[in-house]
Motif scaffolding. Structure first.
Motif, PDB file in Angstrom:
ATOM      1  N   GLY A 137       0.788  -1.230   0.000  1.00  0.00           N
ATOM      2  CA  GLY A 137       0.000   0.000   0.000  1.00  0.00           C
ATOM      3  C   GLY A 137       0.817   1.276   0.000  1.00  0.00           C
ATOM      4  O   GLY A 137       0.269   2.368   0.051  1.00  0.00           O
TER       5      GLY A 137
ATOM      6  N   ARG B 268     -12.343  -3.235  -6.902  1.00  0.00           N
ATOM      7  CA  ARG B 268     -11.161  -4.060  -6.645  1.00  0.00           C
ATOM      8  C   ARG B 268     -10.055  -3.698  -7.640  1.00  0.00           C
ATOM      9  O   ARG B 268     -10.329  -3.299  -8.767  1.00  0.00           O
ATOM     10  CB  ARG B 268     -11.533  -5.537  -6.801  1.00  0.00           C
ATOM     11  N   TRP B 269      -8.812  -3.841  -7.199  1.00  0.00           N
ATOM     12  CA  TRP B 269      -7.691  -3.586  -8.092  1.00  0.00           C
ATOM     13  C   TRP B 269      -7.783  -4.507  -9.299  1.00  0.00           C
ATOM     14  O   TRP B 269      -8.330  -5.617  -9.218  1.00  0.00           O
ATOM     15  CB  TRP B 269      -6.368  -3.826  -7.381  1.00  0.00           C
TER      16      TRP B 269
ATOM     17  N   ASP C 284      -5.584  -7.487  -3.079  1.00  0.00           N
ATOM     18  CA  ASP C 284      -6.422  -6.375  -2.621  1.00  0.00           C
ATOM     19  C   ASP C 284      -7.391  -6.863  -1.555  1.00  0.00           C
ATOM     20  O   ASP C 284      -8.443  -7.405  -1.850  1.00  0.00           O
ATOM     21  CB  ASP C 284      -7.180  -5.773  -3.804  1.00  0.00           C
TER      22      ASP C 284
ATOM     23  N   PHE D  22     -10.815  -3.734  -0.511  1.00  0.00           N
ATOM     24  CA  PHE D  22     -11.737  -3.057  -1.414  1.00  0.00           C
ATOM     25  C   PHE D  22     -13.174  -3.035  -0.886  1.00  0.00           C
ATOM     26  O   PHE D  22     -13.891  -2.054  -1.078  1.00  0.00           O
ATOM     27  CB  PHE D  22     -11.666  -3.643  -2.833  1.00  0.00           C
TER      28      PHE D  22
ATOM     29  N   TYR E  31       0.926  -5.420  -6.892  1.00  0.00           N
ATOM     30  CA  TYR E  31      -0.383  -4.765  -6.906  1.00  0.00           C
ATOM     31  C   TYR E  31      -1.277  -5.495  -7.899  1.00  0.00           C
ATOM     32  O   TYR E  31      -1.014  -5.509  -9.105  1.00  0.00           O
ATOM     33  CB  TYR E  31      -0.202  -3.300  -7.308  1.00  0.00           C
TER      34      TYR E  31
END
Length: 109
Positions: A14, A37-38, A27, A30, A22
């Protein structure tokens, strides 16, 4: 100068932009944060190319950022990245760029 720092080796997922891990699988927040969500495949190629281009710039003195709300410094590929404490708590960086002395210029040219 930027708000969010760039990923530096040894920092958490983060911490900043361009972390290689990432992606959606990593994730965990979220739902709590009520956001999308990523992406499954992580950062876009544009983001990763930007991260690489910044740290491969030959005349970059350093990166100045905030976002993590504490003062720190990291080194990535020989480039310093300075982060400041939040201004809401009185944090700031006072940065002076001074010309080199004539004797220093000959050492680095």
């Amino acid at each position: 100068m930027m708000h969010i720092p760039l990923y530096a080796p040894g920092r958490t997922l983060g911490y900043g932009c361009g972390h290689p891990e990432y992606n959606a699988q990593n994730d965990r927040n979220f739902e709590i944060e009520r956001r999308e969500r990523w992406p499954e495949n992580g950062h876009s190629s544009t983001t990763m190319e930007f991260h690489k281009a910044v740290f491969n710039t030959s005349n970059l003195l350093g990166v100045f950022a905030g976002h993590i709300h504490r003062q720190t410094i990291d080194w990535a590929m020989g480039i310093p990245q300075f982060l400041t404490s939040p201004n809401a708590s009185g944090g700031y960086l006072d940065v002076d760029f001074l010309p080199m002395e004539k004797s220093d210029k000959t050492k680095f040219s």
